[in-house]
Motif scaffolding. Structure first.
Motif, mmCIF file in Angstrom:
data_model
loop_
_atom_site.group_PDB
_atom_site.id
_atom_site.type_symbol
_atom_site.label_atom_id
_atom_site.label_comp_id
_atom_site.label_asym_id
_atom_site.label_seq_id
_atom_site.Cartn_x
_atom_site.Cartn_y
_atom_site.Cartn_z
ATOM 1 N N THR A 1 -4.772 5.245 3.981
ATOM 2 C CA THR A 1 -4.287 5.479 5.330
ATOM 3 C C THR A 1 -5.174 4.774 6.342
ATOM 4 O OG1 THR A 1 -3.356 7.615 4.694
ATOM 5 C CG2 THR A 1 -3.740 7.257 7.045
ATOM 6 N N PHE A 2 -6.474 4.841 6.142
ATOM 7 C CA PHE A 2 -7.398 4.117 7.018
ATOM 8 C C PHE A 2 -7.126 2.621 6.962
ATOM 9 C CE2 PHE A 2 -11.367 1.746 7.506
ATOM 10 C CZ PHE A 2 -11.659 2.046 8.822
ATOM 11 N N LEU A 3 -6.911 2.097 5.768
ATOM 12 C CA LEU A 3 -6.583 0.673 5.632
ATOM 13 C C LEU A 3 -5.279 0.331 6.343
ATOM 14 C CD1 LEU A 3 -7.503 -0.021 1.897
ATOM 15 C CD2 LEU A 3 -8.658 -0.913 3.927
ATOM 16 N N SER A 4 -4.285 1.191 6.195
ATOM 17 C CA SER A 4 -2.995 0.957 6.843
ATOM 18 C C SER A 4 -3.135 0.949 8.363
ATOM 19 C CB SER A 4 -1.976 2.025 6.430
ATOM 20 O OG SER A 4 -1.682 1.923 5.070
ATOM 21 N N LEU A 5 -3.873 1.919 8.890
ATOM 22 C CA LEU A 5 -4.071 1.969 10.337
ATOM 23 C C LEU A 5 -4.846 0.755 10.832
ATOM 24 C CD1 LEU A 5 -4.847 5.768 10.858
ATOM 25 C CD2 LEU A 5 -2.799 4.531 11.573
ATOM 26 N N SER A 6 -5.852 0.355 10.077
ATOM 27 C CA SER A 6 -6.631 -0.829 10.458
ATOM 28 C C SER A 6 -5.766 -2.077 10.436
ATOM 29 C CB SER A 6 -7.810 -1.012 9.507
ATOM 30 O OG SER A 6 -8.675 0.085 9.582
ATOM 31 N N LEU B 1 0.823 -1.214 0.000
ATOM 32 C CA LEU B 1 0.000 0.000 0.000
ATOM 33 C C LEU B 1 0.857 1.265 0.000
ATOM 34 C CD1 LEU B 1 -2.943 -0.796 2.447
ATOM 35 C CD2 LEU B 1 -3.102 -0.284 0.015
ATOM 36 N N GLU B 2 1.964 1.229 0.724
ATOM 37 C CA GLU B 2 2.862 2.389 0.740
ATOM 38 C C GLU B 2 3.400 2.677 -0.663
ATOM 39 O OE1 GLU B 2 3.279 4.423 3.236
ATOM 40 O OE2 GLU B 2 2.067 3.198 4.575
ATOM 41 N N PHE B 3 3.770 1.639 -1.384
ATOM 42 C CA PHE B 3 4.256 1.819 -2.752
ATOM 43 C C PHE B 3 3.140 2.345 -3.652
ATOM 44 C CE2 PHE B 3 7.944 -0.442 -1.428
ATOM 45 C CZ PHE B 3 8.928 -0.172 -2.365
ATOM 46 N N LEU B 4 1.923 1.831 -3.498
ATOM 47 C CA LEU B 4 0.810 2.293 -4.320
ATOM 48 C C LEU B 4 0.487 3.756 -4.051
ATOM 49 C CD1 LEU B 4 -1.467 -0.870 -4.145
ATOM 50 C CD2 LEU B 4 -0.129 -0.078 -6.099
ATOM 51 N N VAL B 5 0.558 4.171 -2.797
ATOM 52 C CA VAL B 5 0.342 5.587 -2.464
ATOM 53 C C VAL B 5 1.428 6.443 -3.102
ATOM 54 C CG1 VAL B 5 0.378 7.267 -0.577
ATOM 55 C CG2 VAL B 5 -0.983 5.198 -0.360
ATOM 56 N N ALA B 6 2.682 5.978 -3.019
ATOM 57 C CA ALA B 6 3.785 6.732 -3.622
ATOM 58 C C ALA B 6 3.567 6.892 -5.127
ATOM 59 C CB ALA B 6 5.115 6.034 -3.347
ATOM 60 N N ALA B 7 3.120 5.844 -5.790
ATOM 61 C CA ALA B 7 2.860 5.926 -7.239
ATOM 62 C C ALA B 7 1.753 6.928 -7.534
ATOM 63 C CB ALA B 7 2.493 4.547 -7.782
#
Length: 113
Positions: free
Chosen positions: A92-97, A60-66
């Motif tokens: 971000t909500f998914l990451s926190l969850s 997810l971090e890579f997808l956000v960066a893209a």
């Protein structure tokens, strides 16, 4: 090759890396979980969820960066920035969850002693 084309290629590579991380992480986590289950390891399911969650978080971090690279560098319109903001909020909500699921605590909470 124009700057816009280079940015699109870079964003595509970053996005592909994010998808690959999620897919490879899921495959690796599953293989480890099967091996642990066959050995009747006591925490096989918990370890599987943790490893899979970590793979998803990194992907997810890579997808956000893209998304950031593509939106800010290529098409910085008000609409595209609003779409980017919505995507980042959802991810971000998914990451926190996922972080809460993996560790049992929020990222800003201290580790138990």
């Amino acid at each position: 090759m124009t700057f816009q084309q280079l940015i699109e290629i870079a964003a595509g590579v970053i996005e592909g890396a994010g998808v690959a991380i999620i897919l490879l992480g899921a495959a690796w986590s599953s293989a480890v979980a099967v091996r642990q289950a066959l050995r009747k390891a006591p925490f096989a399911y918990r370890d599987y969820r943790r490893m899979l969650g970590q793979s998803i978080l990194l992907g997810l971090e890579f997808l956000v960066a893209a998304d950031i690279v593509r939106t800010v560098a290529v098409t910085p319109t008000l609409e595209s920035v609003a779409v980017l903001a919505a995507i980042i909020l959802i991810r971000t909500f998914l990451s926190l969850s996922l972080e809460l699921e993996i560790t049992g605590r929020w990222p800003w909470q201290k580790k138990p002693a």
